[in-house]
Design a protein around this motif. Sequence first.
Motif, mmCIF file in Angstrom:
data_model
loop_
_atom_site.group_PDB
_atom_site.id
_atom_site.type_symbol
_atom_site.label_atom_id
_atom_site.label_comp_id
_atom_site.label_asym_id
_atom_site.label_seq_id
_atom_site.Cartn_x
_atom_site.Cartn_y
_atom_site.Cartn_z
ATOM 1 N N LYS A 133 10.657 -5.242 2.579
ATOM 2 C CA LYS A 133 9.955 -4.396 1.756
ATOM 3 C C LYS A 133 8.779 -5.038 1.177
ATOM 4 N N GLY B 204 0.404 -0.841 1.562
ATOM 5 C CA GLY B 204 0.826 0.820 1.445
ATOM 6 C C GLY B 204 1.046 1.168 2.857
ATOM 7 N N GLY C 82 5.689 -2.617 0.705
ATOM 8 C CA GLY C 82 4.993 -1.756 -0.032
ATOM 9 C C GLY C 82 4.650 -1.681 -1.641
ATOM 10 N N GLY C 83 3.566 -1.591 -1.951
ATOM 11 C CA GLY C 83 3.271 -2.059 -3.510
ATOM 12 C C GLY C 83 3.018 -3.295 -3.774
ATOM 13 N N LEU C 84 3.245 -4.162 -2.980
ATOM 14 C CA LEU C 84 2.927 -5.498 -3.230
ATOM 15 C C LEU C 84 1.694 -5.902 -3.071
ATOM 16 N N THR C 85 1.107 -7.074 -3.817
ATOM 17 C CA THR C 85 -0.221 -7.691 -3.176
ATOM 18 C C THR C 85 0.289 -8.405 -1.688
ATOM 19 N N GLY D 221 7.178 1.952 3.260
ATOM 20 C CA GLY D 221 6.838 0.453 2.673
ATOM 21 C C GLY D 221 7.557 -0.894 3.090
ATOM 22 N N TYR E 30 -5.549 -5.758 -4.111
ATOM 23 C CA TYR E 30 -5.258 -4.622 -3.168
ATOM 24 C C TYR E 30 -3.501 -4.658 -3.178
ATOM 25 N N ARG E 31 -3.052 -3.468 -3.015
ATOM 26 C CA ARG E 31 -1.548 -3.217 -2.801
ATOM 27 C C ARG E 31 -1.257 -2.719 -1.640
ATOM 28 N N ASN F 203 -5.360 2.451 3.303
ATOM 29 C CA ASN F 203 -5.488 2.892 2.149
ATOM 30 C C ASN F 203 -6.868 2.759 1.266
#
Length: 186
Positions: A43, A6, A45-48, A32, A3-4, A79
């Motif tokens: 930051k 968001g 957002g988009g990271l595991t 993010g 999962y990333r 998400n």
Amino acid sequence: MQYRLGPGDLLEVSVFQVKDFNKVKVRVDSVGDVALPLAGVVKVGGLTVNEARQAITRQLAATYLQDPQVSLFVDKSANERFTVDGAVHKPGVYPMVGQMNLLQAIAMAEGPTTLANDSRVVIFRAIDGKPMAARFDIDRIRAGTMIDPPLYPNDIIVVDESGLKSTLKGIVDNLRGFLYFQAYKL
């Protein structure tokens, strides 16, 4: 598939032996980022989850703490959703609640209808950008002879309708109408 994080995800962050940083709840903003005490804006957002934990650790080490021990937990994901369609009582898009499996998803959709073909349940999923599908048999899962597969975000579950059951239902429904009108004419 990991999962990333968001926008809208609610995170719980703790730093070992830091009183003011025990189970701090923070929401990922629309770009993010999260704003954390002692660390500032990070930051994520988009990271595991593991990558985000490492980013927060680096930020704390650079600004305030020496060798911080950070734990990170996704308290509520904005998400993670899955879809249940086909021969179920309540088809729709549902939020994932923790780690879920196929039977739990079908139960959230209030179970298969009487017209469902329990041996033809398909999970559609994108793996590395490629669409994939796998077929499952609910009766075999319930009997313990087939694994109850885990779900992933954005999975689409389709419970097939039995052609024979649908045909028989159509015949019975038509006969009911015919018999009703015949009895009415007498």
